[in-house]
Design an enzyme around this catalytic site. Structure first.
Site, mmCIF file in Angstrom:
data_model
loop_
_atom_site.group_PDB
_atom_site.id
_atom_site.type_symbol
_atom_site.label_atom_id
_atom_site.label_comp_id
_atom_site.label_asym_id
_atom_site.label_seq_id
_atom_site.Cartn_x
_atom_site.Cartn_y
_atom_site.Cartn_z
ATOM 1 N N ASP A 145 -15.735 33.635 53.647
ATOM 2 C CA ASP A 145 -16.337 33.301 54.943
ATOM 3 C C ASP A 145 -17.672 32.589 54.825
ATOM 4 O O ASP A 145 -18.123 31.975 55.774
ATOM 5 C CB ASP A 145 -16.533 34.578 55.770
ATOM 6 C CG ASP A 145 -17.649 35.442 55.224
ATOM 7 O OD1 ASP A 145 -18.523 35.866 56.006
ATOM 8 O OD2 ASP A 145 -17.660 35.698 54.005
ATOM 9 N N ASP A 159 -18.629 30.225 49.593
ATOM 10 C CA ASP A 159 -17.203 30.325 49.301
ATOM 11 C C ASP A 159 -16.486 28.987 49.423
ATOM 12 O O ASP A 159 -15.333 28.862 48.988
ATOM 13 C CB ASP A 159 -16.533 31.333 50.246
ATOM 14 C CG ASP A 159 -17.014 32.752 50.015
ATOM 15 O OD1 ASP A 159 -17.284 33.100 48.851
ATOM 16 O OD2 ASP A 159 -17.128 33.515 50.994
ATOM 17 N N ASP A 215 -13.436 37.333 48.816
ATOM 18 C CA ASP A 215 -14.854 37.642 48.842
ATOM 19 C C ASP A 215 -14.994 39.071 49.378
ATOM 20 O O ASP A 215 -14.039 39.632 49.924
ATOM 21 C CB ASP A 215 -15.563 36.633 49.755
ATOM 22 C CG ASP A 215 -17.037 36.926 49.919
ATOM 23 O OD1 ASP A 215 -17.697 37.229 48.923
ATOM 24 O OD2 ASP A 215 -17.501 36.878 51.076
#
Length: 670
Positions: free
Chosen positions: A564, A568, A375
């Site tokens: 995080d 996700d 990410d």
């Protein structure tokens, strides 16, 4: 200490060597809300009597030391003096020593046979040693049992040493806490403190519960949570977590979570459950043991009986002895000791470096990763807006002062970033402030009409600005004073200090890097180019991230996904290894992840891979060593060259070498 095994692993109970310490910390493994803890004492040799420390283990083995003393006295008298020990006295001495050393092994073998489990380490050792007694080799039979038990003692000492770094986490929760109730300081248990109550934490004390700092500021040591010893200064209303140590003055903290729901408690639960999931190598050994053990018994029986048909002057005593030697050599203790111990050491190594590995299997899988997908926001960037550039034709300080004065009336993250950048500049109090939704602010500062917002704000008031501003990809605050364009400020998420180094290190390992983000593609691309990431995708919803990772998996890629946020969690669950940033990450993501990085540093991704490679390398070294020596001595034993003495020294010696080799994991740097 009794091992409590997860249900899914009870089928390994019949392995040749049941001393599986890979889950020695697991007390209760909760699965789908049910308690699957087991308390079958047949699953453990129960050596340590509840004591985990070295001295306690040594003291608890007093029968072994007495047995060893009896054997030593017998050997010294028999071979070092002219005194002749009578046969009845020899039998009494050796039988006493044998029972003192091996009563647990014999008892466990008997219980397993009653259960129908004939092929296990304990039955093997009992039959081999009783066979030695049968053929009159009393001292050798006792020596086999004594050295076997000494090997088990070294195993328990090794486990005790290797789990200290993990158990250190269990000692960082305070037993009591000071609570403010009715204007009085009350000493209470952390479990009895409720959210909304205020606790006092003095200098040097550990924070017992998650909460919000109500004092103006405080400095905390976060090493227990992040693995980093550097102090972290918190300001009023910032989050403080259980496990931090107050290194400054007494502070007040408003509790926000129950003791059992604190981040630290969840971390400890993860650690305690970490080794319940077997690594593939361990599972392979357990499966092979079901075939290996009966095969060994069968071969030993053939060694004893088959020569009757082919050997002249066949002596049952001689071939029985060879069969017993073969049985002792065949027991794969070195494997069953060193493999779980190796993975346990690997989890401890990672834990000391602020990386929580939720299962030893993930130490294996992470070594096979060929693609790391990450990410952007909160993973490779800090997730915090920061001023990148200030451009104006005015005096820069004056420009910042009037802009910040107006922005001080907004709670938007962009406004906070501008205020933080302005620092100690003296601000003026604006008047007639008006917030124009979706555009920005309008107000009067020191008698001047000021506009601060996006490009749409200036367009709304027909104020011209340079066309080049349309090409800026970062968040932009444009400012107009008295109806004229005055300058702009760009704001962007700040890249983490070690992000570029992490990507470079992954490339050196031959790992492809891909970045997925819900941010604009152009912004995502700029960060990717800056860090040297191979591929990037922007403007993604959670299902978009899942689709891309699934596509990569369909191509045969071994994927580690690092994220995080709550969005996700689905893709972390899908990846071969899900890695969560545990410092600022969402609870859902942390719970879903296989590996949790406590200090949010991307470089720990590389450290986790290195920990896996170190562990796997040492485990495979031990497998090669044990099998190589064992096959050689088995051949020598079957041929009558190796005696029971060589057999026991080979078995115990290889086990000790494997243990010492596994110790090396603890001293590695990652």
């Amino acid at each position: 200490m009794k091992l409590n095994r997860h249900e899914e692993n009870t089928d390994t109970a019949h392995s040749c060597c049941d001393h599986d310490h890979s889950d020695v910390l697991v007390k209760k493994h909760k699965h789908n809300g049910h308690d699957h803890s087991h308390d079958d004492d047949d699953h453990d040799h129960d050596h340590d009597h509840g004591s985990d420390d070295g001295p306690g283990l040594l003291q608890s083995r007093w029968p072994l030391w007495v047995s060893l003393t009896i054997l030593a006295v017998f050997l010294i008298v028999s071979f070092g003096t002219n005194v002749v020990i009578s046969k009845p006295l020899e039998i009494v001495m050796m039988l006493t020593a044998y029972l003192l050393a091996g009563y647990k092994t014999i008892g466990l073998a008997f219980r397993k046979v009653k259960r129908g489990d004939l092929f296990n380490e304990f039955t093997l050792m009992t039959i081999a040693t009783l066979g030695a007694f049968y053929i009159g080799e009393f001292s050798e039979g006792v020596a086999v049992m004594i050295f076997y038990e000494i090997g088990e003692l070294f195993q328990d000492l090794a486990v005790s040493r290797s789990k200290r770094s993990i158990k250190a986490l269990l000692d960082i929760r305070p037993d009591s806490v000071t609570v403010l109730r009715d204007h009085q300081q009350i000493n209470a248990k952390p479990e009895d403190v409720k959210p909304g109550e205020t606790i006092l934490v003095k200098a040097g004390e550990k924070v017992a519960l998650d909460g919000i700092l109500r004092s103006e500021s405080g400095t905390f040591n976060t090493a227990a949570l992040t693995g980093e010893p550097k102090p972290d200064t918190k300001k009023q209303n910032e989050t403080v977590l259980a496990g931090m140590i107050n290194s400054d003055k007494t502070v007040e903290i408003e509790v926000t979570a129950l003791f059992r729901d604190s981040k630290l408690s969840r971390i400890l639960e993860m650690v305690q459950e970490a080794t319940a999931r077997k690594a593939p190598t361990q599972l392979l050994i357990s499966r092979l043991a079901k075939i290996y053990t009966p095969a060994v018994f069968g071969l030993a029986l053939l060694i004893i009986l088959l020569p009757f048909f082919f050997v002249e002057n066949y002596s049952f005593q001689e071939w029985l002895y060879r069969g017993m030697v073969f049985l002792v050599i065949a027991c794969p203790c070195a494997l069953t000791i060193s493999i779980p111990l190796g993975y346990f050491g690997g989890i401890g190594l990672a834990s000391r470096n602020g990386i929580l590995v939720k299962g030893s299997n993930f130490l294996d899988v992470v070594t096979r990763i060929d693609t790391v997908v990450t990410d952007k926001t909160g993973t490779l960037t800090k997730g915090v807006f920061k001023v990148q550039q200030v451009e104006t034709e005015m005096d820069k300080t004056e420009f910042l002062r009037i802009t910040t004065s107006l922005e001080s009336y907004s709670t938007h993250p962009v406004a906070r970033a501008v205020m933080q950048h302005a620092g100690e500049i003296n601000l003026s109090k604006p008047t007639d402030v008006e917030e124009i939704a979706g555009h920005g602010l309008k107000g009067t500062v020191e008698g001047r009409e000021v506009l601060a917002g996006n490009l749409k704000l200036l367009q709304r008031f027909n104020i011209s600005f340079p066309d080049s501003l349309d090409a800026i990809v970062e968040t932009i605050v444009v400012v107009a004073v008295h109806g004229k364009y005055a300058g702009y400020i760009t704001i962007a998420d700040e890249v983490k200090e070690d992000a570029a180094e992490t990507i470079a290190s992954l490339k050196k390992l031959g790992i492809e890097t891909i970045m997925l983000s819900g941010d604009k593609t152009v912004v995502t691309g700029k960060v990717a180019d800056r860090l040297g990431i191979d591929k990037y995708y922007g403007d993604l919803l959670p299902e978009g991230k899942v689709a891309i990772v699934q596509e990569l998996k369909d191509k045969g890629k071994q994927i580690a996904f690092v994220g995080d946020g709550v969005n996700d969690a689905p893709v972390i669950a899908l990846a071969d290894v899900g890695i969560a940033m545990g410092g600022l990450g969402s609870d859902a993501t942390i719970e879903t992840a296989d590996i949790v990085i406590q200090n949010d540093q991307p470089s720990k991704i590389v450290s986790a891979i290195k920990a896996g490679k170190i562990t796997k390398g040492i485990v495979y070294q031990n497998i090669s060593l044990a099998m190589g020596v064992k096959v050689l001595v088995m051949i020598l034993g079957a041929g009558g060259i190796a005696t029971l003495w060589e057999a026991v020294f080979a078995d115990v010696g290889v086990a000790l070498l494997a243990i010492l080799n596994a110790f090396r994991i603890q001293g590695k740097k990652i």
